[in-house]
Motif scaffolding. Sequence first.
Motif, PDB file in Angstrom:
ATOM      1  N   ALA A 230      46.242  24.040  15.155  1.00  0.00           N
ATOM      2  CA  ALA A 230      46.064  24.786  13.914  1.00  0.00           C
ATOM      3  C   ALA A 230      46.042  26.290  14.176  1.00  0.00           C
ATOM      4  O   ALA A 230      46.574  27.075  13.395  1.00  0.00           O
ATOM      5  CB  ALA A 230      44.768  24.340  13.234  1.00  0.00           C
ATOM      6  N   VAL A 231      45.441  26.689  15.299  1.00  0.00           N
ATOM      7  CA  VAL A 231      45.441  28.102  15.680  1.00  0.00           C
ATOM      8  C   VAL A 231      46.874  28.587  15.876  1.00  0.00           C
ATOM      9  O   VAL A 231      47.247  29.674  15.442  1.00  0.00           O
ATOM     10  CB  VAL A 231      44.611  28.308  16.966  1.00  0.00           C
ATOM     11  N   LYS A 232      47.677  27.776  16.534  1.00  0.00           N
ATOM     12  CA  LYS A 232      49.072  28.144  16.775  1.00  0.00           C
ATOM     13  C   LYS A 232      49.867  28.193  15.475  1.00  0.00           C
ATOM     14  O   LYS A 232      50.716  29.062  15.281  1.00  0.00           O
ATOM     15  CB  LYS A 232      49.709  27.152  17.749  1.00  0.00           C
ATOM     16  N   ARG A 246      37.505  31.822  17.785  1.00  0.00           N
ATOM     17  CA  ARG A 246      37.219  32.377  19.107  1.00  0.00           C
ATOM     18  C   ARG A 246      36.651  31.354  20.090  1.00  0.00           C
ATOM     19  O   ARG A 246      37.088  31.289  21.245  1.00  0.00           O
ATOM     20  CB  ARG A 246      36.267  33.571  18.984  1.00  0.00           C
ATOM     21  N   PRO A 247      35.654  30.541  19.686  1.00  0.00           N
ATOM     22  CA  PRO A 247      35.133  29.562  20.651  1.00  0.00           C
ATOM     23  C   PRO A 247      36.189  28.592  21.160  1.00  0.00           C
ATOM     24  O   PRO A 247      36.179  28.207  22.333  1.00  0.00           O
ATOM     25  CB  PRO A 247      34.034  28.831  19.862  1.00  0.00           C
ATOM     26  N   TYR A 248      37.116  28.199  20.287  1.00  0.00           N
ATOM     27  CA  TYR A 248      38.157  27.241  20.683  1.00  0.00           C
ATOM     28  C   TYR A 248      39.157  27.890  21.637  1.00  0.00           C
ATOM     29  O   TYR A 248      39.533  27.297  22.656  1.00  0.00           O
ATOM     30  CB  TYR A 248      38.879  26.709  19.440  1.00  0.00           C
ATOM     31  N   THR A 249      39.586  29.095  21.306  1.00  0.00           N
ATOM     32  CA  THR A 249      40.565  29.764  22.165  1.00  0.00           C
ATOM     33  C   THR A 249      39.951  30.147  23.513  1.00  0.00           C
ATOM     34  O   THR A 249      40.614  30.047  24.551  1.00  0.00           O
ATOM     35  CB  THR A 249      41.126  31.011  21.464  1.00  0.00           C
ATOM     36  N   LEU A 250      38.683  30.575  23.492  1.00  0.00           N
ATOM     37  CA  LEU A 250      38.032  30.905  24.761  1.00  0.00           C
ATOM     38  C   LEU A 250      37.850  29.651  25.607  1.00  0.00           C
ATOM     39  O   LEU A 250      38.046  29.681  26.833  1.00  0.00           O
ATOM     40  CB  LEU A 250      36.685  31.574  24.505  1.00  0.00           C
ATOM     41  N   ALA A 251      37.496  28.540  24.982  1.00  0.00           N
ATOM     42  CA  ALA A 251      37.305  27.294  25.726  1.00  0.00           C
ATOM     43  C   ALA A 251      38.602  26.853  26.400  1.00  0.00           C
ATOM     44  O   ALA A 251      38.609  26.492  27.586  1.00  0.00           O
ATOM     45  CB  ALA A 251      36.791  26.199  24.794  1.00  0.00           C
ATOM     46  N   VAL A 252      39.718  26.886  25.666  1.00  0.00           N
ATOM     47  CA  VAL A 252      40.972  26.440  26.274  1.00  0.00           C
ATOM     48  C   VAL A 252      41.466  27.449  27.307  1.00  0.00           C
ATOM     49  O   VAL A 252      42.107  27.071  28.303  1.00  0.00           O
ATOM     50  CB  VAL A 252      42.041  26.191  25.185  1.00  0.00           C
ATOM     51  N   PHE A 253      41.142  28.725  27.111  1.00  0.00           N
ATOM     52  CA  PHE A 253      41.498  29.736  28.116  1.00  0.00           C
ATOM     53  C   PHE A 253      40.764  29.449  29.421  1.00  0.00           C
ATOM     54  O   PHE A 253      41.349  29.534  30.508  1.00  0.00           O
ATOM     55  CB  PHE A 253      41.148  31.129  27.596  1.00  0.00           C
ATOM     56  N   VAL A 254      39.491  29.109  29.329  1.00  0.00           N
ATOM     57  CA  VAL A 254      38.708  28.807  30.530  1.00  0.00           C
ATOM     58  C   VAL A 254      39.214  27.530  31.196  1.00  0.00           C
ATOM     59  O   VAL A 254      39.343  27.455  32.424  1.00  0.00           O
ATOM     60  CB  VAL A 254      37.213  28.695  30.185  1.00  0.00           C
ATOM     61  N   ILE A 255      39.500  26.513  30.392  1.00  0.00           N
ATOM     62  CA  ILE A 255      40.032  25.265  30.955  1.00  0.00           C
ATOM     63  C   ILE A 255      41.351  25.532  31.676  1.00  0.00           C
ATOM     64  O   ILE A 255      41.594  25.038  32.786  1.00  0.00           O
ATOM     65  CB  ILE A 255      40.232  24.218  29.843  1.00  0.00           C
ATOM     66  N   SER A 256      42.206  26.327  31.053  1.00  0.00           N
ATOM     67  CA  SER A 256      43.485  26.672  31.662  1.00  0.00           C
ATOM     68  C   SER A 256      43.283  27.444  32.962  1.00  0.00           C
ATOM     69  O   SER A 256      43.978  27.209  33.964  1.00  0.00           O
ATOM     70  CB  SER A 256      44.314  27.494  30.675  1.00  0.00           C
TER      71      SER A 256
END
Length: 405
Positions: A230-232, A246-256
């Motif tokens: 949905a963000v995309k 922000r929490p979702y994008t930061l979480a996937v950034f950290v996972i990546s």
Amino acid sequence: MLGLDRKDTGLLAVVAILALFAPFILNPFPQGSELAQFNAGYPDLMQRFVIFGIFAIGFNLLFGLTGYLSFGHAAFLGVGSYAAVWMFKLLSMNVIPAILLSIAVAGLFSVVIGYISLRRSGIYFSILTLAFAQMSFNLAYSVLTPITNGETGLQLSLDDPRVLDGGGVATSLPLTNFFGIEMRATETLNLGPWAFQFNAGYYLCAILLLVTFYISIRIFRSPFGLMLRAVKSNQQRLSYTGLSTRPYTLAVFVISGMYAGLAGGLLASMDPLAGAERMQWTASGEVVIMTILGGAGTLIGPVLGAGVIKYFENIFSKINEGVLHGWFGALPDGLENAIVWVLARFTGEGWHLTLGLLFMAIIIFLPGGLVEGGRRSRALFRRRGRRGGAAEEDAAKQRAARPAE
């Protein structure tokens, strides 16, 4: 099975089979033949296929799901490598603590970079990540030399403490191991003119690839993954609903970033050396090409893209003018020299030109990457099969109608 539907289970099984039988699949030509140089079934290259596949899978979670294009992911790869080598120097040559530390350090580092970079989106986010990666490269190359050993690179030495291994000054550099199983341990199976190599380090990397691939499937199919899609799709419209992204994008950034740290730790586990070159912008650009070439936003695409890039880099680049003259030596001299001169521009040191042309063709004709090419091919064969079946039915009906006439 494992919480996956039938399609995803089949995809995971395909990846598992490819990883398990890679020594056979990547060695199709017998030793001593002219085509043997196209074999890719030796341990070092197979390890790179798998390790950079993990790197690309992690990058695809960020770019493929959210559309955030990072040009600085090599920073996490380099940080993971440095952390792993320091673990080998200080604690033990067992790869498990080194891998865990590389994931943890890369995760913490990605929290800092992600928290700042994700304040912007689009090209501004990309430039911020690139700036952080170049800062990290310069710090590792010249500023933090007591930690990184500068341009020489961080490597093992005889007087390293290695407290869990007994300490003391060693007489020779120790080898990385997995609870006693050396990562370099290799068994060779000779079947006629073929030689298949089974390497302990490769299979450890392959198991971790399957684990990370499974995790990526679960993320893709989870509500968290749907939120990232949905963000995309339209982040602005999503924010109008009152939901903070922000929490979702930061979480996937950290996972990546943790995926990249794992890849860096595995590189150091296979060869205990970490250098600043792993943090250069070219390394970040390489994983972008891998993901787009294979198919951004798909599950198996990044793995395919990593395999193609590393194959070109390690196999195709070795085809020099001497090899080409051997291939076309039976031709007349003038024709032979002309053909060799042309092909030499696209092989050997010029392999980047071939890769660039391939990448351009993929972008123009297959925007979805190699995965889209596979889907189109499968659809084409299905249409031909249906046409053939329909033609046979029509012919049968005509034959059945003739006696009645």
